[in-house]
Design a protein around this motif. Structure first.
Motif: not given
Length: 79
Positions: A38-43
């Protein structure tokens, strides 16, 4: 769903090995990997980088996010 869990386990395990070589156990690695996705996709989305393609791309994005989460958890522990 099973694919996301597999990606999460792999990404969490990789992040645990890349950051100080210690993981958080199977459940901890799974959670970090899933949250890392989730964090990687958001970044990646915030930076305008196109989404991942296939399983390898998903693992790379999730691993980058999980590394960030592992690093943050180590910073909080040391404080």
């Amino acid at each position: 769903m099973v694919g996301a869990i597999i990606v999460g386990i792999i990404a969490g395990w990789l992040a645990g090995k890349l950051i100080r070589g210690e993981g958080f156990g199977l459940i901890g690695d799974l959670v970090l990997g899933l949250l890392g996705g989730l964090v990687g996709g958001w970044i990646f989305g915030a930076l305008g980088i196109p989404g991942q393609n296939g399983m390898i791309g998903a693992i790379v994005v999730a691993t980058i996010g999980a590394i960030i989460l592992v690093w943050i958890s180590h910073v909080i522990r040391e404080a």
